[in-house]
Enzyme design. Structure first.
Site, mmCIF file in Angstrom:
data_model
loop_
_atom_site.group_PDB
_atom_site.id
_atom_site.type_symbol
_atom_site.label_atom_id
_atom_site.label_comp_id
_atom_site.label_asym_id
_atom_site.label_seq_id
_atom_site.Cartn_x
_atom_site.Cartn_y
_atom_site.Cartn_z
ATOM 1 N N ASP A 142 -5.080 5.157 7.872
ATOM 2 C CA ASP A 142 -4.299 3.929 7.642
ATOM 3 C C ASP A 142 -4.099 3.667 6.140
ATOM 4 O O ASP A 142 -4.920 4.079 5.322
ATOM 5 C CB ASP A 142 -5.031 2.745 8.298
ATOM 6 C CG ASP A 142 -4.120 1.551 8.477
ATOM 7 O OD1 ASP A 142 -2.889 1.712 8.425
ATOM 8 O OD2 ASP A 142 -4.649 0.434 8.671
ATOM 9 N N GLY A 161 1.546 2.940 3.856
ATOM 10 C CA GLY A 161 2.616 2.024 3.456
ATOM 11 C C GLY A 161 2.197 1.186 2.266
ATOM 12 O O GLY A 161 2.935 1.064 1.275
ATOM 13 N N ARG A 162 0.991 0.612 2.340
ATOM 14 C CA ARG A 162 0.516 -0.228 1.229
ATOM 15 C C ARG A 162 0.332 0.595 -0.043
ATOM 16 O O ARG A 162 0.648 0.147 -1.137
ATOM 17 C CB ARG A 162 -0.816 -0.902 1.621
ATOM 18 C CG ARG A 162 -0.615 -2.191 2.397
ATOM 19 C CD ARG A 162 -1.883 -2.623 3.081
ATOM 20 N NE ARG A 162 -2.162 -1.780 4.246
ATOM 21 C CZ ARG A 162 -3.302 -1.797 4.911
ATOM 22 N NH1 ARG A 162 -4.286 -2.575 4.510
ATOM 23 N NH2 ARG A 162 -3.463 -1.037 5.968
ATOM 24 N N TRP A 163 -0.166 1.805 0.116
ATOM 25 C CA TRP A 163 -0.359 2.702 -1.046
ATOM 26 C C TRP A 163 0.962 2.889 -1.779
ATOM 27 O O TRP A 163 1.028 2.808 -3.004
ATOM 28 C CB TRP A 163 -0.902 4.040 -0.538
ATOM 29 C CG TRP A 163 -1.250 5.055 -1.585
ATOM 30 C CD1 TRP A 163 -2.458 5.191 -2.221
ATOM 31 C CD2 TRP A 163 -0.404 6.105 -2.092
ATOM 32 N NE1 TRP A 163 -2.411 6.256 -3.097
ATOM 33 C CE2 TRP A 163 -1.169 6.830 -3.036
ATOM 34 C CE3 TRP A 163 0.911 6.501 -1.835
ATOM 35 C CZ2 TRP A 163 -0.653 7.922 -3.729
ATOM 36 C CZ3 TRP A 163 1.427 7.592 -2.528
ATOM 37 C CH2 TRP A 163 0.644 8.290 -3.469
ATOM 38 N N HIS A 223 3.643 8.051 3.346
ATOM 39 C CA HIS A 223 3.416 8.992 4.451
ATOM 40 C C HIS A 223 3.443 10.428 3.929
ATOM 41 O O HIS A 223 2.619 11.261 4.318
ATOM 42 C CB HIS A 223 4.483 8.820 5.542
ATOM 43 C CG HIS A 223 4.453 7.465 6.190
ATOM 44 N ND1 HIS A 223 3.281 6.867 6.603
ATOM 45 C CD2 HIS A 223 5.440 6.577 6.493
ATOM 46 C CE1 HIS A 223 3.550 5.682 7.133
ATOM 47 N NE2 HIS A 223 4.858 5.479 7.072
ATOM 48 N N LEU A 250 -12.321 25.227 14.136
ATOM 49 C CA LEU A 250 -12.117 23.777 14.261
ATOM 50 C C LEU A 250 -11.017 23.446 15.275
ATOM 51 O O LEU A 250 -9.949 24.063 15.259
ATOM 52 C CB LEU A 250 -11.723 23.212 12.880
ATOM 53 C CG LEU A 250 -11.306 21.746 12.839
ATOM 54 C CD1 LEU A 250 -12.508 20.829 13.084
ATOM 55 C CD2 LEU A 250 -10.659 21.391 11.495
ATOM 56 N N ARG A 271 -12.109 4.624 9.614
ATOM 57 C CA ARG A 271 -10.787 4.002 9.395
ATOM 58 C C ARG A 271 -10.640 3.687 7.913
ATOM 59 O O ARG A 271 -11.518 3.060 7.312
ATOM 60 C CB ARG A 271 -10.606 2.722 10.209
ATOM 61 C CG ARG A 271 -9.192 2.143 9.978
ATOM 62 C CD ARG A 271 -8.815 1.029 10.918
ATOM 63 N NE ARG A 271 -7.386 0.714 10.743
ATOM 64 C CZ ARG A 271 -6.611 0.193 11.660
ATOM 65 N NH1 ARG A 271 -7.100 -0.098 12.842
ATOM 66 N NH2 ARG A 271 -5.334 -0.053 11.414
ATOM 67 N N ILE A 287 -9.655 -1.297 15.856
ATOM 68 C CA ILE A 287 -9.537 0.018 16.503
ATOM 69 C C ILE A 287 -8.072 0.357 16.798
ATOM 70 O O ILE A 287 -7.737 1.519 16.993
ATOM 71 C CB ILE A 287 -10.364 0.030 17.829
ATOM 72 C CG1 ILE A 287 -11.814 -0.407 17.587
ATOM 73 C CG2 ILE A 287 -10.330 1.373 18.511
ATOM 74 C CD1 ILE A 287 -12.727 0.596 16.994
HETATM 75 C C1 IPE Z 1 -3.002 2.559 13.518
HETATM 76 O O1 IPE Z 1 -2.510 2.027 12.321
HETATM 77 C C2 IPE Z 1 -2.195 3.755 13.936
HETATM 78 C C3 IPE Z 1 -2.254 4.905 13.031
HETATM 79 C C4 IPE Z 1 -2.978 5.033 11.944
HETATM 80 C C5 IPE Z 1 -1.434 5.995 13.424
HETATM 81 P P1 IPE Z 1 -1.509 0.778 12.318
HETATM 82 O O2 IPE Z 1 -1.261 0.473 10.889
HETATM 83 O O3 IPE Z 1 -0.346 1.031 13.192
HETATM 84 O O4 IPE Z 1 -2.406 -0.363 12.996
HETATM 85 P P2 IPE Z 1 -2.330 -1.947 12.885
HETATM 86 O O5 IPE Z 1 -0.930 -2.350 13.240
HETATM 87 O O6 IPE Z 1 -2.655 -2.312 11.464
HETATM 88 O O7 IPE Z 1 -3.367 -2.455 13.836
HETATM 89 C C1 IPE Z 2 -0.757 4.726 8.567
HETATM 90 O O1 IPE Z 2 -0.309 4.020 7.471
HETATM 91 C C2 IPE Z 2 0.243 5.711 9.105
HETATM 92 C C3 IPE Z 2 0.891 5.293 10.361
HETATM 93 C C4 IPE Z 2 0.588 4.252 11.071
HETATM 94 C C5 IPE Z 2 1.961 6.141 10.848
HETATM 95 P P1 IPE Z 2 0.554 2.705 7.649
HETATM 96 O O2 IPE Z 2 1.992 3.083 7.710
HETATM 97 O O3 IPE Z 2 0.061 1.884 8.791
HETATM 98 O O4 IPE Z 2 0.259 1.946 6.279
HETATM 99 P P2 IPE Z 2 -0.035 0.403 6.073
HETATM 100 O O5 IPE Z 2 -1.162 0.037 6.978
HETATM 101 O O6 IPE Z 2 1.236 -0.325 6.422
HETATM 102 O O7 IPE Z 2 -0.416 0.288 4.637
HETATM 103 MG MG MG Z 3 -1.341 0.432 8.963
#
Ligand code: IPE
Ligand code: IPE
Ligand code: MG
Length: 275
Positions: free
Chosen positions: A39, A42-44, A56, A150, A207, A214
Site C-alpha cells: 500500500d 498513490g501517496r508516494w 505504481h 519460491l 502492510r 486488512i
Molecule cells: C488494499 O489497498 C489493496 C491493495 C494493496 C491491492 P487499498 O489502498 O485499496 O485499501 P484501502 O482502500 O485503503 O482500505
Molecule cells: C497500493 O497503493 C496499490 C493498489 C491498491 C493497486 P495505493 O494505490 O492504494 O496507494 P495509496 O494508498 O492511495 O497511497
Molecule cells: Mg491504498
C-alpha cells in the site's frame, strides 16, 4: 541467485548494515508464508508532485527486490496483494494504467522468475481481467508451473469475501450433486474450497504505508498470522525493511490460544484447591 534487478546501493556501509540485519535472522525459524498488502503507491507519488501511476510504476521495483529477498532467504510462499475487487471502482485511467503495468511487468519478468525457479500463482476473479491480461498471466503460469523454488502468489482482482462466496457456492453445488455430505464438513473441507487450498496459511502479514486494516485480504487464512505494520510507503520498501519485519516476527511469542508457560514447557502451578 541470478540478479532480479541492478543493485542500487548507495555505499558500502549501506550494504554492510543490510547484511548485518540479514545475519540476525534465525534461518531455522523463518515464516513459511509471508503475505504483503503493498500500500501507499498513490501517496508516494502525490508527495512527489507526480501522478498516482508514477507510484505504481515505482512499486514494481519494490516487488522485484522483495521477491529476490524472499527467494534468497528460502521463504516458501509469498503472497502479494496487487489489486483488490474494490480497486475496480477507482478512476478508469488508474485501473487501465494498472492493468497495462501488470501485463508489461509479467512479460518483462517471467524469464527471470523462471531462471530463478520461482513458480507464479494467481488468486482472484480472473474473469474480470481484460483478455490481454488473462493471456499474459496464463502464459506466465504455464511457463513457471514446474518450478520448485519460491511460490509467488499474486492476489489480483481478489477479495476475501468474494473468495468465501465462491467457496460456499462450490460447496452447495457439490452437496446438490451428492459428492459432498454436509455432515462431514470440517475446517479442512472449507480450506479445500478456498483459492489458497494449495498453500499453508500466512504466518506473517505485512502492510505498508501506515494503514492499520486488512482491506478484505485473506480474512480466513490470517486467523493466526502475526500482523506487522510499517509507515514505509510501498515504493520505498526494500529488503532491509523485509528483514526488519521478519526479525520482529521472530521476537514474538505465537501462543495459538495457549498460555506462555505452556509454550515454554514450564510446569504449570499446582491447583491450591479443587473447587
Ligand atoms: C488494499 O489497498 C489493496 C491493495 C494493496 C491491492 P487499498 O489502498 O485499496 O485499501 P484501502 O482502500 O485503503 O482500505
Ligand atoms: C497500493 O497503493 C496499490 C493498489 C491498491 C493497486 P495505493 O494505490 O492504494 O496507494 P495509496 O494508498 O492511495 O497511497
Ligand atoms: Mg491504498
Amino acid at each position: 541467485m541470478r540478479c532480479l534487478r541492478k543493485k542500487n546501493l548507495n555505499s558500502q556501509s549501506e550494504l554492510a548494515s543490510m547484511e548485518s540485519l540479514k545475519d540476525k535472522i534465525d534461518a531455522t525459524r523463518l515464516p513459511r508464508h509471508i503475505a504483503i498488502i503493498m500500500d501507499g503507491n498513490g501517496r508516494w507519488a502525490t508527495e512527489k508532485g507526480q501522478d498516482r501511476l508514477y507510484g505504481h510504476f515505482h512499486g514494481v521495483e519494490s516487488v522485484r527486490d522483495i521477491v529476490e529477498g524472499c527467494a534468497e532467504l528460502g521463504i516458501e510462499y509469498l503472497t502479494l496483494y496487487a489489486f483488490s475487487t474494490e480497486n475496480w471502482d477507482r478512476p478508469e485511467y488508474e485501473v487501465t494504467g494498472l492493468m497495462e503495468l501488470l501485463v508489461e511487468t509479467i512479460r518483462n519478468e517471467v524469464e527471470t522468475l523462471n531462471k530463478n525457479n520461482i513458480r507464479l500463482h494467481v488468486i482472484g476473479n480472473m474473469n474480470m481481467l481484460p483478455e490481454y491480461a488473462k493471456i499474459a498471466l496464463n502464459e506466465a503460469l504455464e511457463l513457471t508451473s514446474k518450478n520448485t523454488g519460491l511460490n509467488l502468489i499474486m492476489a489480483l482482482s481478489y477479495s476475501s469475501r468474494w473468495e468465501m462466496v465462491e467457496a460456499v457456492k462450490s460447496i452447495a453445488a457439490d452437496i446438490k450433486k451428492g459428492s459432498l455430505d454436509p455432515e462431514t464438513i470440517t475446517q479442512e473441507t472449507l480450506q479445500r474450497y478456498l483459492s489458497t487450498s494449495n498453500f499453508p496459511d500466512p504466518e506473517l502479514m505485512i502492510r505498508t504505508s501506515g494503514e492499520y486494516r486488512i482491506s478484505n485480504f485473506l480474512l480466513y487464512q490470517l486467523a493466526y498470522a502475526e500482523l506487522y505494520f510499517t509507515n514505509v510507503r510501498w515504493p520505498d520498501f526494500r529488503k532491509e525493511n523485509l528483514y526488519e519485519a521478519i526479525l520482529n516476527f521472530q521476537g514474538r511469542e505465537r501462543r495459538f490460544g495457549k498460555t506462555g508457560a505452556q509454550l515454554q514447557g514450564q510446569k504449570l502451578p499446582e491447583k491450591e484447591n479443587t473447587l
